[in-house]
Scaffold this active site. Sequence first.
Site, mmCIF file in Angstrom:
data_model
loop_
_atom_site.group_PDB
_atom_site.id
_atom_site.type_symbol
_atom_site.label_atom_id
_atom_site.label_comp_id
_atom_site.label_asym_id
_atom_site.label_seq_id
_atom_site.Cartn_x
_atom_site.Cartn_y
_atom_site.Cartn_z
ATOM 1 N N ILE A 495 0.822 -1.214 0.000
ATOM 2 C CA ILE A 495 0.000 0.000 0.000
ATOM 3 C C ILE A 495 0.857 1.265 0.000
ATOM 4 C CG2 ILE A 495 -1.862 -1.199 1.167
ATOM 5 C CD1 ILE A 495 -1.454 0.526 3.584
ATOM 6 N N GLY A 496 2.146 1.074 -0.121
ATOM 7 C CA GLY A 496 3.041 2.225 -0.174
ATOM 8 C C GLY A 496 4.076 2.176 0.930
ATOM 9 N N GLY A 498 6.367 -0.208 1.493
ATOM 10 C CA GLY A 498 7.635 -0.874 1.204
ATOM 11 C C GLY A 498 7.561 -2.386 1.358
ATOM 12 N N LYS A 722 6.995 -7.116 14.052
ATOM 13 C CA LYS A 722 5.699 -6.582 14.500
ATOM 14 C C LYS A 722 5.261 -5.467 13.568
ATOM 15 C CE LYS A 722 6.848 -7.241 19.355
ATOM 16 N NZ LYS A 722 6.810 -6.634 20.698
ATOM 17 N N GLY A 723 4.030 -5.029 13.738
ATOM 18 C CA GLY A 723 3.473 -4.012 12.847
ATOM 19 C C GLY A 723 4.000 -2.617 13.144
ATOM 20 N N GLY A 725 2.831 0.157 10.685
ATOM 21 C CA GLY A 725 2.104 1.126 9.878
ATOM 22 C C GLY A 725 1.372 2.159 10.709
ATOM 23 N N GLU A 726 0.745 1.715 11.783
ATOM 24 C CA GLU A 726 -0.125 2.609 12.532
ATOM 25 C C GLU A 726 0.506 3.316 13.731
ATOM 26 O OE1 GLU A 726 -2.823 -0.633 12.088
ATOM 27 O OE2 GLU A 726 -4.503 0.734 11.829
HETATM 28 MO MO1 MOS Z 1 -5.716 0.448 8.863
HETATM 29 S S1 MOS Z 1 -6.736 1.948 9.655
HETATM 30 O O1 MOS Z 1 -6.261 -0.914 9.665
HETATM 31 O O2 MOS Z 1 -5.494 0.470 7.214
#
Ligand code: MOS
Length: 768
Positions: A495-496, A498, A722-723, A725-726
């Site tokens: 989604i951008g 990487g 681990k994540g 993005g957020e």
């Molecule tokens: Mo996210 S807000 O789960 O793309």
Amino acid sequence: MAATRKVKIGTARRTETIDIRVPETEPPIWDADAKLTVVGGSYPRLDGAAKVTGKARYTFDINRPGMLHGRILRSPHAHARLLAVDVSKAARLAGVKATATFESPTFFAALDETDESGKPVEGAGEKAATGPRRILFAGEEIAAVAALTPDIADDALDLIEVRYEPLPHVVDLEDARKPDAPKVFPDGNQRPATVWSAGDVEAGFREADAVVEATYTTPVALHNALETHGAVAEWQGGKLTVWASTQGVFGVRDDLAKFFKVPSRDVRVISEYLGGGFGAKFGAGVTGVVAALLAKKAGAPVKLMLDRQEENLATGNRPDSVQWLKIGAKRNGALTAIHLRSYGTGGIGGGAGVSGPVRMIYACPNIKTEEQDISTNAGFAMPFRAPGFPQGSFALESTLDEIADRLGLDPLALRKTNYIDRPNKGLMEQYDLAARAIGWERRRPPAENAAAGPIRRGFGMGTATWGMYGGPPADATVTIHSDGRVECICGTQDIGTGTRTAMAVVTAEVLGLKPEQIKVVLGDTATGMYSPASGGSVTLTSILPAIRAAAELARDKLFRAVAPALAAKPEDLEASGGRVRDRVGGRSAAFTAAAARLKSALISAQAARADNYPGVGIESFGAQFAEVEVDTGTGRVRVLRIAAAHDAGRTINRLTAESQVNGGVIMGLSYALLERRVMDAPTGIVMNPNLEDYKIAATLEMPEITPIMMDVYDPANNAGVKGLGEPPVVPTAAAIANAVSNALGVRVRDLPLTPDVILAALARKEQA
Ligand code: MOS
């Protein structure tokens, strides 16, 4: 079968070894002891050159032979009965090839459930409706056309005749709560409250030496991914191919299969490049369905990309919030009770909850949260990068600073006092790293700053946490060709963030190659390699363990094929630095020479992701610190610097990880200072559904950002990832607001921190 393995968890500064149970088939876990040579380095995106030269093809760039252009007619009314739609004149316009109307109240019912990530999609509660369709917000879809050119399609929309019966509407959060407000849904506008509690808050407040209570507000924010929602759809026989701007190709596939009642194997969804999503691009959505419907009716491919206005009316938003918080603490800063009561509107959708930070970040024995969704005649909310957390963080961290000021404590010391003791001390180290980077010792008490001249400096901070790890199913294939080419294949989408490059890094690590030597295939359901949607920060955590397992299987097959030539045992071979080497005998062969030994033309190995390991995998953390300058004459806030320390478990690609942190900080800064959707109450329309009147931070607003990625070894999967993005968007607004309040000596409790808010706060202070 499960096996017991020893894993070393912790950080570079402190580790401990624990036993965990993992499936026998899992590769050796990349824990604190793993010696990795590729993973953890800094690599430019493999597709960076393609993106900046315009070579990368986004959905908007897809053109098919004989392709038509779709456009959607939208309601100008915020609330109305849709009595009649007549497309006959539009259909007769030269160049118009198909029309579609959506008068039936159940037209989009197949989408009115939950998407694959379990998040609500639009129109909840309208499924059982009968009679004329009720239009619930200005911008809702009425009809659509497909024509030879976009201009003809636009002209055709003007020829569609629609009869509405306008109904009273309500778009303002406070108006919607009034007993006599127009009802958005038959059962009214107040959705049932969600209540959660631990301990006894009243008892906690009685124990407190200081209690602070205050009300905070945050605005509705619009996602505004650079690429709008849209799709190109093409039917061949009964089979559908869709190029979609989506966070989840498999979800789009399944939605379309359900809507058109075809088997999912007959739907192929492709998303090779994507200009962002941030939570608003799960599932086919109305746009995807309408593109495929028009294509079916016209018997020709149809491109349907939304314009910026449509994007900002009908594809999602972050709900606003009014948050009342009451927090009690002992003299030393130890929290005794937190009580949160909040409400907000996600238009005709839900999702206005904000309690995550209150419940997750700090140690407090007594917590109560009460949250309520209010319905209004506005576009539905969609998850927006850490849904609920930027809002909740702003109120929570602000109130904690009020407590710190009241007790004369340093805000960082107060956070540390309330740190939840977890197996690794990653967060404590992140606090120190980021505090050092910003120069936290320069922070002065608010009263001292307020005595400075008209331009004032301030410091503030906030904490991030996030707790999603992904999981199965996720599948991957790694292929080694006899000419030495290597492919890593997973249907997932980038989604951008990487993703493509991270897939190559892990494959390269296992095969002893460089990331640029790996060809990555993604963004295509036809790969058959399933991936969850890229939401909840779960992409890498879901797919990398499968990719690593597949790469190890392929490597082991290669070892078996070349072992005789090296007079070695396969289990004594290792792959590194572009060679296959016998650890015992010392002989080696170049990777390409080894691959040339393949009797068949290629080796291919597929693997699936295992479940998350039990007993490990706590949240990822982050700490952000801000330095701001406030002009008390104009009310203008300038963010000078942000230091942001985060962990994503084991860092895979330092460069793209730092980019994620930069991106989160920029989005959080924009939310803190500028962004706000404005509704016009009398007409019920959005006043700023464009990028001129809805301002997003750009170069002039940019501070100096110091992203700090810290590795934390806490492997709930074989890659220990681990994540990310957020989390980096969670505490930025809070840190900035705390810095502004520190500079002014008066709290700012309403986002965005536009000059009027700052001047009003200063005026309040003068009155006090
Ligand atoms: Mo996210 S807000 O789960 O793309």
